[in-house]
Design a protein around this motif. Structure first.
Motif, PDB file in Angstrom:
ATOM      1  N   THR A 113       0.803  -1.226   0.000  1.00 27.53           N
ATOM      2  CA  THR A 113       0.000   0.000   0.000  1.00 27.53           C
ATOM      3  C   THR A 113       0.839   1.282   0.000  1.00 27.53           C
ATOM      4  N   ARG A 114       2.144   1.180   0.233  1.00 26.11           N
ATOM      5  CA  ARG A 114       2.978   2.389   0.173  1.00 26.11           C
ATOM      6  C   ARG A 114       4.277   2.109  -0.565  1.00 26.11           C
ATOM      7  N   VAL A 115       4.726   3.137  -1.293  1.00 25.57           N
ATOM      8  CA  VAL A 115       5.907   3.042  -2.141  1.00 25.57           C
ATOM      9  C   VAL A 115       6.703   4.324  -1.966  1.00 25.57           C
ATOM     10  N   MET A 116       7.998   4.298  -2.241  1.00 23.09           N
ATOM     11  CA  MET A 116       8.761   5.549  -2.333  1.00 23.09           C
ATOM     12  C   MET A 116       9.675   5.528  -3.564  1.00 23.09           C
ATOM     13  N   HIS A 117       9.830   6.710  -4.160  1.00 17.34           N
ATOM     14  CA  HIS A 117      10.659   6.832  -5.358  1.00 17.34           C
ATOM     15  C   HIS A 117      11.826   7.803  -5.165  1.00 17.34           C
ATOM     16  N   ASP A 118      12.244   8.027  -3.923  1.00 20.64           N
ATOM     17  CA  ASP A 118      13.320   9.000  -3.695  1.00 20.64           C
ATOM     18  C   ASP A 118      14.639   8.608  -4.357  1.00 20.64           C
ATOM     19  N   PHE A 119      14.824   7.336  -4.637  1.00 16.20           N
ATOM     20  CA  PHE A 119      16.088   6.905  -5.266  1.00 16.20           C
ATOM     21  C   PHE A 119      15.852   6.381  -6.673  1.00 16.20           C
ATOM     22  N   TYR A 120      14.772   6.844  -7.268  1.00 21.14           N
ATOM     23  CA  TYR A 120      14.403   6.359  -8.604  1.00 21.14           C
ATOM     24  C   TYR A 120      15.453   6.757  -9.641  1.00 21.14           C
ATOM     25  N   GLU A 121      15.875   8.022  -9.585  1.00 17.00           N
ATOM     26  CA  GLU A 121      16.795   8.509 -10.612  1.00 17.00           C
ATOM     27  C   GLU A 121      18.212   8.019 -10.332  1.00 17.00           C
ATOM     28  N   ALA A 122      18.929   7.719 -11.400  1.00 16.13           N
ATOM     29  CA  ALA A 122      20.345   7.388 -11.255  1.00 16.13           C
ATOM     30  C   ALA A 122      21.087   8.645 -10.806  1.00 16.13           C
ATOM     31  N   ASP A 123      22.092   8.453  -9.958  1.00 13.09           N
ATOM     32  CA  ASP A 123      22.780   9.603  -9.378  1.00 13.09           C
ATOM     33  C   ASP A 123      24.293   9.359  -9.426  1.00 13.09           C
ATOM     34  N   PRO A 124      25.007  10.177 -10.201  1.00  7.74           N
ATOM     35  CA  PRO A 124      26.456   9.973 -10.347  1.00  7.74           C
ATOM     36  C   PRO A 124      27.179   9.972  -8.997  1.00  7.74           C
ATOM     37  N   GLU A 125      26.625  10.687  -8.030  1.00  5.65           N
ATOM     38  CA  GLU A 125      27.270  10.741  -6.703  1.00  5.65           C
ATOM     39  C   GLU A 125      27.438   9.352  -6.084  1.00  5.65           C
ATOM     40  N   ARG A 126      26.550   8.436  -6.468  1.00  5.22           N
ATOM     41  CA  ARG A 126      26.648   7.092  -5.881  1.00  5.22           C
ATOM     42  C   ARG A 126      27.823   6.315  -6.451  1.00  5.22           C
ATOM     43  N   GLY A 127      28.309   6.734  -7.584  1.00  5.27           N
ATOM     44  CA  GLY A 127      29.464   6.063  -8.159  1.00  5.27           C
ATOM     45  C   GLY A 127      29.134   4.884  -9.064  1.00  5.27           C
ATOM     46  N   PHE A 128      27.869   4.647  -9.298  1.00  9.36           N
ATOM     47  CA  PHE A 128      27.492   3.570 -10.220  1.00  9.36           C
ATOM     48  C   PHE A 128      26.138   3.924 -10.822  1.00  9.36           C
ATOM     49  N   TYR A 129      25.835   3.282 -11.950  1.00  9.09           N
ATOM     50  CA  TYR A 129      24.540   3.511 -12.578  1.00  9.09           C
ATOM     51  C   TYR A 129      23.449   2.751 -11.822  1.00  9.09           C
ATOM     52  N   GLY A 130      22.258   3.318 -11.798  1.00 11.29           N
ATOM     53  CA  GLY A 130      21.133   2.551 -11.268  1.00 11.29           C
ATOM     54  C   GLY A 130      20.145   3.404 -10.511  1.00 11.29           C
ATOM     55  N   GLY A 131      18.956   2.868 -10.354  1.00 12.85           N
ATOM     56  CA  GLY A 131      17.923   3.546  -9.592  1.00 12.85           C
ATOM     57  C   GLY A 131      16.913   2.520  -9.140  1.00 12.85           C
ATOM     58  N   GLY A 132      16.015   2.962  -8.264  1.00 13.59           N
ATOM     59  CA  GLY A 132      15.038   1.989  -7.796  1.00 13.59           C
ATOM     60  C   GLY A 132      13.918   2.600  -6.989  1.00 13.59           C
ATOM     61  N   GLY A 133      12.977   1.776  -6.664  1.00  8.05           N
ATOM     62  CA  GLY A 133      11.876   2.155  -5.795  1.00  8.05           C
ATOM     63  C   GLY A 133      11.793   1.152  -4.659  1.00  8.05           C
ATOM     64  N   ASP A 139      24.419  -3.215 -11.204  1.00  7.47           N
ATOM     65  CA  ASP A 139      23.118  -3.703 -10.704  1.00  7.47           C
ATOM     66  C   ASP A 139      23.263  -4.196  -9.265  1.00  7.47           C
ATOM     67  N   MET A 140      24.363  -4.911  -9.014  1.00 10.90           N
ATOM     68  CA  MET A 140      24.592  -5.416  -7.655  1.00 10.90           C
ATOM     69  C   MET A 140      24.795  -4.250  -6.684  1.00 10.90           C
ATOM     70  N   SER A 141      25.558  -3.235  -7.128  1.00  6.25           N
ATOM     71  CA  SER A 141      25.792  -2.086  -6.253  1.00  6.25           C
ATOM     72  C   SER A 141      24.479  -1.388  -5.933  1.00  6.25           C
ATOM     73  N   MET A 142      23.633  -1.269  -6.945  1.00  4.49           N
ATOM     74  CA  MET A 142      22.357  -0.592  -6.723  1.00  4.49           C
ATOM     75  C   MET A 142      21.501  -1.381  -5.733  1.00  4.49           C
ATOM     76  N   MET A 143      21.520  -2.695  -5.863  1.00  6.49           N
ATOM     77  CA  MET A 143      20.733  -3.516  -4.935  1.00  6.49           C
ATOM     78  C   MET A 143      21.227  -3.312  -3.503  1.00  6.49           C
ATOM     79  N   ARG A 144      22.557  -3.342  -3.332  1.00  8.57           N
ATOM     80  CA  ARG A 144      23.097  -3.172  -1.970  1.00  8.57           C
ATOM     81  C   ARG A 144      22.730  -1.801  -1.422  1.00  8.57           C
ATOM     82  N   PHE A 145      22.818  -0.802  -2.299  1.00 10.15           N
ATOM     83  CA  PHE A 145      22.475   0.561  -1.887  1.00 10.15           C
ATOM     84  C   PHE A 145      21.021   0.611  -1.407  1.00 10.15           C
TER      85      PHE A 145
END
Ligand SMILES: Cc1cc2nc3c(=O)[nH]c(=O)nc-3n(C[C@H](O)[C@H](O)[C@H](O)COP(=O)(O)OP(=O)(O)OC[C@H]3O[C@@H](n4cnc5c(N)ncnc54)[C@H](O)[C@@H]3O)c2cc1C
Ligand code: SF4
Lengths: 564, 199
Positions: free
Chosen positions: A359-379, A460-466
């Motif tokens: 019933t609840r979702v968040m998209h604060d990390f949806y966009e890829a962000d170079p600051e993270r040091g890797f490609y990727g995004g998620g909800g 992809d693995m880095s994004m999952m861990r993040f």
């Protein structure tokens, strides 16, 4: 006649019947998320349509809450033991069958996987269509722009909202892409997991919003509202409240009197004439007798695993590497979407087994962000993840947890006080992640089995861990008494089958054009999860359906102009 | 290969459950008699047939039941015994897991032999004091037999009662789950005050 046959006849839709030799305007292979939409749109536009579906036609009466029959007996025709799918991590390995669960999970039934899916319905964001430009290239992947934009797809997302039936609250997601209309139904009632997730997000400075779900929150277009039974994920809905194509698009297609949905018809090859045009498809009926259904055009909507398999099975002298595969892209760029799971238990009861999964979702990390040091995004969402039997099997995540005895029982009894924070992430399009034919294993019909080759890209693995770290923060900020992580590992099973016949303008690097016509065969079209160019952040089906609405319009226009 | 996904078993846990090759084959199998199995179990569950053993002898069933009691013990709430997990296990071995029934029996015999080897004169786990029994089970918890027994006990306690275990939903009520056709908000403690808006 056997009772089973009578039942089946009784369940066949009310639509028109065609004979194999009738040359219909469109033969559609697969009646799932995409196939159902295409059938309805083309039939309503006045075309004659036959949909061939390998699975049976199940109805509400067939659906239960029985975990054992669902996952051990594979009651939705998704039994790994008869389709023989194999898996390997890299191309140098010999693939093997996973007898417990198939790598590519989908429902073989009228309505396809829209029948047993969870019904999270996120739109992609504008950036999803343009990350080749926005982000640039990623070593080891072919991240490219889509040939269409979010704005081009927006009207069709809105069609999905209104014609398939999605509930949600417009404007609640601060990152929500532009929408031309609000949702047709309010969100489903928030669950305790949603309230706690909201709290956790608020503490962290993030924003939870009501989950958009393809589920009726109130009576809608002749269907009842959801009664909160709690068995959406993996199960068919007994109330017709889940907006599968089985209860939305398909009956509407049939009621035009121009569309036949033919169950238990397993397509095994696409026919090609000497001029390089398709004339129809070969299929096996329930008794495994082969038929040829003729059509002026063929649309493959068999999903991201079965569509490429069919193209490979349809190789010929003209197309020695598989039909419509002059680019070599057929079967490649398979994308699973990453998943991460964090469990959390609280002081009081949540009773997550009641009502829809999320019933609840968040998209604060949806966009890829170079600051993270890797490609990727998620909800991230908050949900129930296990029904009782698999809660007992693996609900607690860590191997070191007690797994028998009184301490195990104590954990078991945390069931009503527990929830999960579930992350969904990007998968990069990697050429070696693929669907091919297994050279050794055959399905029980005697055809080469699907072979899945898959290794998550390091990003992809880095994004999952993040995202798992963020999920832990949410759970802790929500006040959980105990928080546990399910290990983030390379995936070998998926229910998201994306990218294997990617769309593009260049025939050298893509399989279909922006109107879903294969570059190689003028009257062969493909529209399903395989059409996606990038993976989104999980929840791909809203986009698959929007593409299908758009494809139907474009294909219909071309047909009317005599361009097919 | 260890991720859970959509409620599916992960390999890790199927391995945990079944301890390698035996379990894999068991699960790889088609379960041809499953429909009949559930019909019979349904009738037992409905009280039309007495609970009866099909494959296990009464003494074997007693030992399996004793083992299941260590896996999900009975305390102030029901455990595997009250849930009748042994009937689920016997049903599975009688019908849809029938091809592996003898392997299971061999495992049970070996289990008994190990027990006697370490505790002279003892032939059943129930003869040991609880702490001794638990200590012994720790030494065999990695065997295929124990892991298969574990998996079937969990299923026999938490699967749908139609399969002969989870009698009267005893396993479900023990964990606090209830299977209903419909629920109404509020669903739990934390959403009690949340309803009344536009949702
Ligand atoms: C448990 C589960 C939960 C999910 N939850 C979500 C979610 O919350 N949100 C989300 O966005 N997505 C979710 N998904 C994924 C979603 O179901 C798929 O993305 C979607 O259904 C794919 O649509 P499709 O049209 O590409 O293929 P499908 O829906 O798989 O349809 C393909 C159809 O083609 C038929 N077919 C295949 N081969 C042949 C052949 N040779 N001959 C005849 N017929 C054939 C198949 O039987 C099937 O009916 C979930 C999936 C699963 C399994
Ligand atoms: S919770 Fe609602 S949508 Fe989900 S299966 Fe039950 S009635 Fe259907």
């Amino acid at each position: 006649m056997k009772r089973r046959d009578l039942l089946r006849l009784g369940r066949a839709g009310a639509g028109k019947r065609y004979r194999d030799r009738d040359e219909v305007d469109f033969v559609i292979v697969g009646s799932g998320a995409a196939g159902g939409v295409l059938a309805r749109e083309l039939a309503q536009a006045g075309f004659s349509v036959v949909v061939l579906e390998q699975g049976p036609r199940l109805t509400e009466a067939d659906f239960t809450h029985d975990e054992y029959s669902r996952w051990v007996q594979w009651s939705m025709g998704d039994d790994p033991r008869d389709n023989g799918q194999t898996f390997r991590r890299t191309e140098s390995e010999r693939a093997s069958v996973n007898p417990v669960a198939p790598p590519a999970i989908y429902a073989r039934t009228v309505g396809g996987s829209s029948v047993h899916f969870t019904a999270n319905f996120w739109r992609f964001h504008p950036s999803d269509f343009a990350e080749g430009t926005l982000w640039g290239s990623v070593p080891g992947a072919d991240l490219v722009d889509w040939p269409i934009t979010y704005d081009e797809l927006e009207p069709y997302y809105t069609k999905v909202d209104w014609e398939v039936g999605v509930s949600g609250r417009a404007g609640a997601n601060p990152y929500e892409p532009r929408r031309s209309r609000p949702y047709p139904m309010p969100p489903l009632p928030v669950k305790s997991s949603g309230v706690l997730f909201e709290k956790g997000c608020r503490e962290m400075g993030w924003t939870a919003f009501p989950a958009p779900m393809a589920i009726t929150s109130q009576p809608y277009r002749g269907r009842a509202g959801c009664v909160h039974c709690g068995f959406c994920m993996g199960f068919g809905c007994e109330m017709r409240a889940k907006s599968s194509t089985l209860v939305t698009m398909i009956p509407e297609a049939e009621s035009t009197g121009r569309c036949e949905v033919r169950p238990e018809s397993r397509v095994v090859g696409v026919e090609l004439d000497r001029a390089g045009r398709t004339t129809g498809v070969r299929y096996l009926d329930a008794s495994r007798t082969e038929h040829l259904q003729r059509g002026k055009a063929v649309i493959l909507s068999a999903n991201g695993a079965e569509t490429p398999r069919l193209l490979f099975l349809s190789e010929s002298n003209q197309f020695p590497n598989g039909l419509a595969n002059s680019s070599g892209a057929v079967g490649r760029y398979l994308m699973f979407n990453g998943q991460t799971l964090v469990g959390a238990s609280f002081e009081h009861e949540l009773n997550e087994f009641k009502s829809v999964q999320v019933t609840r979702v968040m998209h604060d990390f949806y966009e890829a962000d170079p600051e993270r040091g890797f490609y990727g995004g998620g909800g991230i969402d908050a949900r129930i993840f296990y029904h009782p039997m698999f809660w007992g099997m693996e609900g607690f995540g860590s191997r070191d947890d007690p797994w028998w005895g009184s301490d195990y029982k104590k954990l078991l009894r945390e069931y009503p006080r527990s929830m999960y924070v579930n992350g969904h992430t990007t998968s990069l399009p990697v050429a070696t992640n693929s669907i091919t034919l297994d050279p050794r294993v055959r399905d029980t019909w005697g055809y080469p089995a699907i072979r899945v080759t898959y290794r998550d890209h390091p990003d992809d693995m880095s994004m999952m861990r993040f995202l798992q770290d963020r999920s832990v923060e949410i759970a802790e900020a929500a006040g959980a008494k105990r928080v546990w992580r399910h290990p983030v590992v390379e995936a070998s099973i998926t229910a998201h089958l994306l990218g294997t016949c990617r769309m593009g303008t260049d025939p050298a690097t893509s399989v279909i054009d922006p109107d879903h016509r294969t570059h190689d065969v003028p009257n062969l079209f493909i529209c399903d999860g395989s059409s996606l160019v990038t993976s989104g952040r999980g929840q791909p089906t809203m986009t698959i359906m929007a593409l299908a609405f758009r494809a139907a319009e474009r294909i219909g226009e071309r047909a009317r102009r005599g361009e097919i | 290969m260890e991720e859970p996904l959509f409620g599916l078993p992960s390999r890790r846990d199927f391995l945990r459950a079944s301890g390698g090759a035996v379990g894999w084959t068991v699960l790889a199998a088609r379960f041809p008699g499953a429909a009949q199995a559930s019909q019979k179990a349904r009738r037992i569950a409905a009280g039309e047939l007495p609970p009866a053993l099909g494959f296990l002898s009464p003494s074997e069933a007693a030992e399996v039941e004793a083992l299941s009691a260590f896996i999900i013990p009975t305390d102030d709430t029901p455990g595997a015994v009250e849930a009748g997990a042994v009937y689920f296990i016997d049903g599975a071995l009688t019908e849809f897991m029938q091809p592996w029934a003898e392997t299971f029996r061999d495992g049970l015999i070996e289990f008994g032999e190990d027990l006697t080897k370490t505790h002279t004169g003892v032939t059943s786990i129930s003869e040991l004091a609880e702490a001794d029994a638990v200590a012994f089970l720790r030494t065999v918890e990695d065997t295929s037999f124990f892991r298969l027994c574990w998996m079937l006990t969990v299923w026999g306690t938490l699967a749908d009662p139609a399969y002969g275990g989870n009698r009267d939903g005893a396993g479900w009520s023990m964990i606090g789950f209830e299977d209903r056709h419909a629920w109404h908000p509020p669903f739990g403690h934390y959403d009690a005050d949340a309803h009344g808006g536009d949702e």
